[in-house]
Design a protein around this motif. Sequence first.
Motif, PDB file in Angstrom:
ATOM      1  N   PHE A  57       0.829  -1.200   0.000  1.00  0.00           N
ATOM      2  CA  PHE A  57       0.000   0.000   0.000  1.00  0.00           C
ATOM      3  C   PHE A  57       0.867   1.255   0.000  1.00  0.00           C
ATOM      4  N   GLY A  58       0.242   2.364  -0.377  1.00  0.00           N
ATOM      5  CA  GLY A  58       0.970   3.616  -0.417  1.00  0.00           C
ATOM      6  C   GLY A  58       0.048   4.800  -0.549  1.00  0.00           C
ATOM      7  N   VAL A  59       0.618   5.996  -0.351  1.00  0.00           N
ATOM      8  CA  VAL A  59      -0.117   7.237  -0.527  1.00  0.00           C
ATOM      9  C   VAL A  59       0.747   8.168  -1.360  1.00  0.00           C
ATOM     10  N   PRO A 117       7.238   5.489   9.648  1.00  0.00           N
ATOM     11  CA  PRO A 117       6.261   4.489  10.098  1.00  0.00           C
ATOM     12  C   PRO A 117       5.368   4.032   8.946  1.00  0.00           C
ATOM     13  N   LEU A 118       5.145   2.728   8.856  1.00  0.00           N
ATOM     14  CA  LEU A 118       4.263   2.074   7.889  1.00  0.00           C
ATOM     15  C   LEU A 118       4.837   2.024   6.482  1.00  0.00           C
ATOM     16  N   PHE A 119       5.823   2.835   6.161  1.00  0.00           N
ATOM     17  CA  PHE A 119       6.341   2.895   4.799  1.00  0.00           C
ATOM     18  C   PHE A 119       7.845   2.651   4.785  1.00  0.00           C
ATOM     19  N   ASN A 120       8.324   2.067   3.698  1.00  0.00           N
ATOM     20  CA  ASN A 120       9.759   1.843   3.560  1.00  0.00           C
ATOM     21  C   ASN A 120      10.333   2.436   2.275  1.00  0.00           C
ATOM     22  N   THR A 121       9.489   3.080   1.474  1.00  0.00           N
ATOM     23  CA  THR A 121       9.937   3.651   0.211  1.00  0.00           C
ATOM     24  C   THR A 121       9.448   5.087   0.095  1.00  0.00           C
ATOM     25  N   PHE A 122      10.374   5.963  -0.265  1.00  0.00           N
ATOM     26  CA  PHE A 122      10.045   7.368  -0.486  1.00  0.00           C
ATOM     27  C   PHE A 122      10.393   7.721  -1.923  1.00  0.00           C
ATOM     28  N   LYS A 169       5.447  15.709  -7.406  1.00  0.00           N
ATOM     29  CA  LYS A 169       4.821  14.568  -6.743  1.00  0.00           C
ATOM     30  C   LYS A 169       5.672  14.056  -5.593  1.00  0.00           C
ATOM     31  N   GLY A 170       4.998  13.492  -4.621  1.00  0.00           N
ATOM     32  CA  GLY A 170       5.651  12.822  -3.503  1.00  0.00           C
ATOM     33  C   GLY A 170       4.892  11.550  -3.181  1.00  0.00           C
ATOM     34  N   VAL A 171       5.613  10.460  -2.961  1.00  0.00           N
ATOM     35  CA  VAL A 171       4.986   9.158  -2.768  1.00  0.00           C
ATOM     36  C   VAL A 171       5.620   8.458  -1.571  1.00  0.00           C
ATOM     37  N   LEU A 172       4.778   7.851  -0.734  1.00  0.00           N
ATOM     38  CA  LEU A 172       5.219   6.951   0.328  1.00  0.00           C
ATOM     39  C   LEU A 172       4.585   5.598   0.068  1.00  0.00           C
ATOM     40  N   GLU A 173       5.399   4.540   0.026  1.00  0.00           N
ATOM     41  CA  GLU A 173       4.888   3.204  -0.266  1.00  0.00           C
ATOM     42  C   GLU A 173       5.499   2.181   0.664  1.00  0.00           C
ATOM     43  N   ASN A 174       4.790   1.098   0.792  1.00  0.00           N
ATOM     44  CA  ASN A 174       5.300  -0.057   1.525  1.00  0.00           C
ATOM     45  C   ASN A 174       5.503  -1.177   0.515  1.00  0.00           C
ATOM     46  N   GLN A 175       6.746  -1.353   0.060  1.00  0.00           N
ATOM     47  CA  GLN A 175       7.059  -2.358  -0.944  1.00  0.00           C
ATOM     48  C   GLN A 175       7.865  -3.484  -0.319  1.00  0.00           C
ATOM     49  N   LYS A 176       7.836  -4.634  -1.006  1.00  0.00           N
ATOM     50  CA  LYS A 176       8.596  -5.764  -0.480  1.00  0.00           C
ATOM     51  C   LYS A 176      10.088  -5.472  -0.582  1.00  0.00           C
ATOM     52  N   ILE A 177      10.822  -5.924   0.393  1.00  0.00           N
ATOM     53  CA  ILE A 177      12.271  -5.744   0.437  1.00  0.00           C
ATOM     54  C   ILE A 177      12.936  -7.011  -0.060  1.00  0.00           C
TER      55      ILE A 177
END
Length: 786
Positions: free
Chosen positions: A389-391, A432-437, A414-422
């Motif tokens: 997920f992401g915003v 918090p909640l996100f690992n990708t900027f 644009k700016g994006v925060l996402e939770n992607q697989k590592i």
Amino acid sequence: MAKLYLFLKTLCFIGFLSFLASCNSTRKLQEDQFLLKKNKIINNSNNISNEIIKGLIKQLPNKKFIGIKFKLGFYNLARKENPKGFSKFLMKIGEPPVVLDTSLVNSTLKKMKLYLDNHGFFNSNVEKRIDYPKKMKATVIYKIDASKPYKLNDINYIVEDENLKHFVFSTLNNSLIKSGDNYDIDQFDKERERIVTNLKNQGYFAFSKDYIVYKVDSTLNDNMMNVTMLIRSPIINSTIFPDSVIKTNHKRFKIRNICIFPDYNPLLSDSVKKDTLLLNVPQFEDKTILNHYFFIHNSEIKIKPKTFSQSIFINSNNYFNLTDAEQTYNRLAELRNFRFINIGFEELKEDSMDLLRGESSLDCKIELAKGKTNSVSTELEGSNSSGYFGVAGNILFQNKNIFKGAEIFNIKLKGVLENQKINLTADKSTIPLFNTFETGIETSIEIPKFLVPISQERFPKYFKPKTTISAGYDFQKRPDFKRTITNLSFGYDWKQSRYIQHIFNPVEINAVKIYPDSAFKATIDAFADKRLKYQYTDHFILNLRYSFIYNNQDPNKKRNFTFFRANFESAGNFLNGIKKVFDDTRNQSGDYEVFNLIYSQYLRFDIELKRYIYFNLNNYLVLRAVSGIGFPYGNSRQLPYEKSFIAGGANDIRAWRLRSLGPGSYFDAKSENFDRIGDISLEFNVENRFQIYKILQGAIFVDAGNIWLNKANVLFPNGEIQADKFLKQIAIGTGFGARLDFSFLLIRVDAAIPLRNPSKTSDREWVIAHSSLRDFVLNFGIGYPF
């Protein structure tokens, strides 16, 4: 998945309560009232559609979903006296019981009889019967005993105006009524409209369908009828005998002046002084004939006059043409610079030459009110694809006339925060909640003409040409690496016809730089598979791309249509030629480089075919087939990661997570952390979309497909495509979805489960037999998947 299970349990409980409530609905009826259970149609003719007959029924029973009258149940669960709170909500989403109304039944019979008469089934018998199978419930049965349909025998045309005969008879091959067809009043009306449009395109501005009448002779034997179409001449008062009328010929109109009001204001007095600018432009068909454009304005003209002339299809000294007027309106609207557009025609006083030729003249007046040039907007987006997920937030600035030629300039931050697989390293994110900027900037400019050193008058206006230049920079930070992507493109877009579009980008540039941390770099260097290694290698792409698009969709009507798109890409050939001629130096790996980046060289081709089949306005079927293939060669051993084919995800084969399917029947648990990519793709989708309640829509679907490698690879056993195996390697998934359609925005949730998994052994490939609720894959998205 526990949440999904709880949601399904809650839904079943609500459905059970609704079912019980709907079963008790008859208790609240009076003694002489009956709940309409259903309508039944008995039709003895295959030539009459039951769906059309159903559309004529005036009273329909309460709606059902999966066999249960939920809406009726919700209504019955509510408290009717002074409803508040939850009861008021139940009544709003519910539906009161439909009580049988015999007057509506009788009215339906009349409509059915009229429909049959209008479509050639004269003297048909339509009856109704009302059965009462259960207490307080009624079933209405409509029985249609259709007669033998009347067919058209001879079709004759009588044109009173001699000047019209050529234009009418020369297009009879396009007639919508032909000998042998069933009598159909709807087709007669469409044929009248066809003739009117044809004559208006030949200059007969004042012609209307009131001049066209049909006479039918049904006295023939064997249910045949002769049809005479009469095109009448206008009737005017006689100048010699005032009490008499005479027939005259239809007037044919020519365009004299084209007057453009670029800053039209209906509230401004006509007495206000206006300036006039004359622009003479050679016509495309004949350069010796000039179009005279008169710009009548109160202030400075904001858009260059040449831009207007390229958007106006109406020609001076040519006969009036309705299609040209419609094309002009559409083209001006496509410039996106005007909040008001009106095209009118004023009949001029006839001079002696006009009377001699039997013609009249028109002045064309184009009134335009300029809209806002600059705008700033913000966007907030959310996504959840296969559990990631992401915003995202965007700031957009737009100028619709940056160089005074109706050029559309866009810039987006644009700016994006996402939770992607590592992939391999531990998640070291501090957010918090996100690992990708991710952040970036995108700019583009759309120019409403071909940007070439050739006069625009050499190109047909019907092409509606557009030149697009875009550039962007993107920075992405993940726990294991950083990446920058720089892109630039230049291309053309034009229409060949109403349904055919071409897109040609002679230049597309993408430069990708990877900055891995030390641990991840060591892992990359240890890869035995060059395909996986290439995903995290710096590279440069200079390619050209061509797209052919066919789309016969009518945006104003919901009817069957077909969409086809073919894309072709070629990359690296120009750079390869330059290198071999001027600098044959290679790096340590034997590759050519440009700007210290290895450039890619490949060919890529893909196609997409979609067919939309409408059962009614709110229920339709989408069939889709997608296929593609890519060939790396020369300076490349693999396709670039972003040009490779993938399978799985919210817009693809939804029973698999994004990039987790394939290639072929390959499977290795150790490689689950890496994206699956291939050189060949094949995919099929079938989706039925239907309305559940107002903005709530539903869907059921089946997806099938996979990706493959061009050649055998020891690191991906069974990953290459083989003629005798690829059908057995087709993955199949199915599922259902819910969509909220707000017109301007569609929010989608799809739940899918695998039916057949090609990575399993042949005796266990049909995984549906061993599946449970936890095997469902949830996909969230914005807009339809295709």
